[in-house]
Design a protein around this motif. Structure first.
Motif, PDB file in Angstrom:
ATOM      1  N   HIS A 117       0.763  -1.140   0.141  1.00 51.30           N
ATOM      2  CA  HIS A 117      -0.083   0.031  -0.025  1.00 51.30           C
ATOM      3  C   HIS A 117       0.888   1.219   0.008  1.00 51.30           C
ATOM      4  O   HIS A 117       0.700   2.286  -0.792  1.00 51.30           O
ATOM      5  N   ARG A 118       1.707   1.456   0.726  1.00 51.61           N
ATOM      6  CA  ARG A 118       2.740   2.505   0.861  1.00 51.61           C
ATOM      7  C   ARG A 118       3.463   2.616  -0.454  1.00 51.61           C
ATOM      8  O   ARG A 118       3.714   3.696  -0.889  1.00 51.61           O
ATOM      9  N   ARG A 119       3.876   1.488  -1.043  1.00 53.63           N
ATOM     10  CA  ARG A 119       4.668   1.707  -2.076  1.00 53.63           C
ATOM     11  C   ARG A 119       3.724   2.117  -3.347  1.00 53.63           C
ATOM     12  O   ARG A 119       4.226   2.821  -4.310  1.00 53.63           O
ATOM     13  N   LEU A 120       2.599   1.769  -3.360  1.00 54.11           N
ATOM     14  CA  LEU A 120       1.641   2.116  -4.510  1.00 54.11           C
ATOM     15  C   LEU A 120       1.428   3.622  -4.374  1.00 54.11           C
ATOM     16  O   LEU A 120       1.481   4.360  -5.290  1.00 54.11           O
ATOM     17  N   LEU A 121       1.364   4.005  -3.163  1.00 51.06           N
ATOM     18  CA  LEU A 121       0.997   5.543  -2.875  1.00 51.06           C
ATOM     19  C   LEU A 121       2.480   6.171  -3.134  1.00 51.06           C
ATOM     20  O   LEU A 121       2.269   7.401  -3.735  1.00 51.06           O
TER      21      LEU A 121
END
Length: 288
Positions: A117-121
């Motif tokens: 999720h953090r890497r997608l953001l």
């Protein structure tokens, strides 16, 4: 008040940051969507009701909503900041199969999904959304598909309403670092249930043990600090209740496959600092 910021939009998907400052305790009017919705929480928590089942949504439990599904929301704990991912039914079928059958709508956000999720953001703030962003998005959704469709058992379906309420109460105590959350036995005493029932209900409801869930919450706090640039791993370990830095490193590596030092490098420069994230959350929630 609910506000949205468009992070990335393509014909097949959209990624939005959603900020809610609503503190009402009552349920909202019924809502429906045309597309598949995946919602993951960055900060705060709220409640969702679908098909007569209430669920608590926070950074460790997200949800997936299907087209036409009626849902309601309540915010008894104040505001929240979420990532809302919208997928066209066609894209969903390519990732989940032609006739996907959901075993549940809750999504347990383990540490690897949290990192995805953090890497997608991070990729939505980079110029290469069509390749890097789409790759992160499809990987994240596949992780969810494996849980809600390919999982051999439904973690939430067989749990009774009483067990769901018990697990929700335990999650609150663990998240808030309540003194009773130092171990299974004091936690069970505080909740006035047997340790066996609490442990069994937790595994049935979320599909993971109480011990792993507690460590999952601590890994989230570690990720927050590393993302914000923390370099003092010994202090970080002490702050999060680990025995020492080695204990922190073992736990983080077990949940994420990376050491804290490697994660700091992975996240450096790609994500907002904690202060910047708070400022952006305020900006998202402020009226134009």
């Amino acid at each position: 008040m609910l506000s949205f910021v468009d992070l990335a939009t393509r014909p097949e998907f959209a990624v939005m940051a959603a900020t809610c400052r609503n503190d009402h305790t009552n349920w909202s009017a019924m809502e429906t969507h045309r597309h598949v919705q995946v919602v993951l929480v960055r900060q705060g928590r709220f409640r969702r009701r679908v098909r007569g089942i209430d669920m608590d949504v926070d950074p460790t439990v997200g949800y997936i909503g299907m087209p036409g599904e009626e849902e309601q929301f309540a915010h008894p704990a104040g505001g929240d900041v979420c990532t809302s991912i919208s997928l066209t039914p066609a894209l969903w079928r390519t990732l989940a199969g032609d006739t996907p059958w959901l075993t549940k709508s809750t999504v347990y956000v383990d540490a690897r999904l949290d990192l995805a999720h953090r890497r997608l953001l991070a990729t939505t703030r980079a110029p290469d959304v069509d390749y890097a962003g789409a790759e992160q998005l499809t990987g994240l959704v596949r992780h969810i598909v494996d849980q809600v469709i390919a999982a051999p058992t439904s973690a939430g379906a067989s749990a009774s309403p009483g067990d769901r309420a018990l697990v929700a109460a335990a999650r609150d105590l663990i998240r808030d670092a309540h003194p009773a959350a130092t171990g299974l036995l004091p936690l069970a005493v505080h909740l006035d249930v047997s340790p066996y029932r609490l442990s069994r209900a937790f595994t049935r409801e979320l599909g993971v043990s109480l011990t792993r869930y507690r460590n999952r919450v601590r890994v989230t706090h570690a990720l927050d600090r590393l993302e914000a640039g923390e370099i003092r791993l010994g202090a970080l370990a002490a702050d999060l209740g680990f025995a020492d830095q080695a204990h922190l490193t073992r736990t983080v590596r077990d949940h994420l496959g990376h050491t804290p030092t490697a994660l700091r490098r992975l996240l450096a420069g790609a994500c907002l600092t904690h202060t910047q994230e708070q400022q952006q959350a305020v900006a998202w929630a402020s009226p134009p």
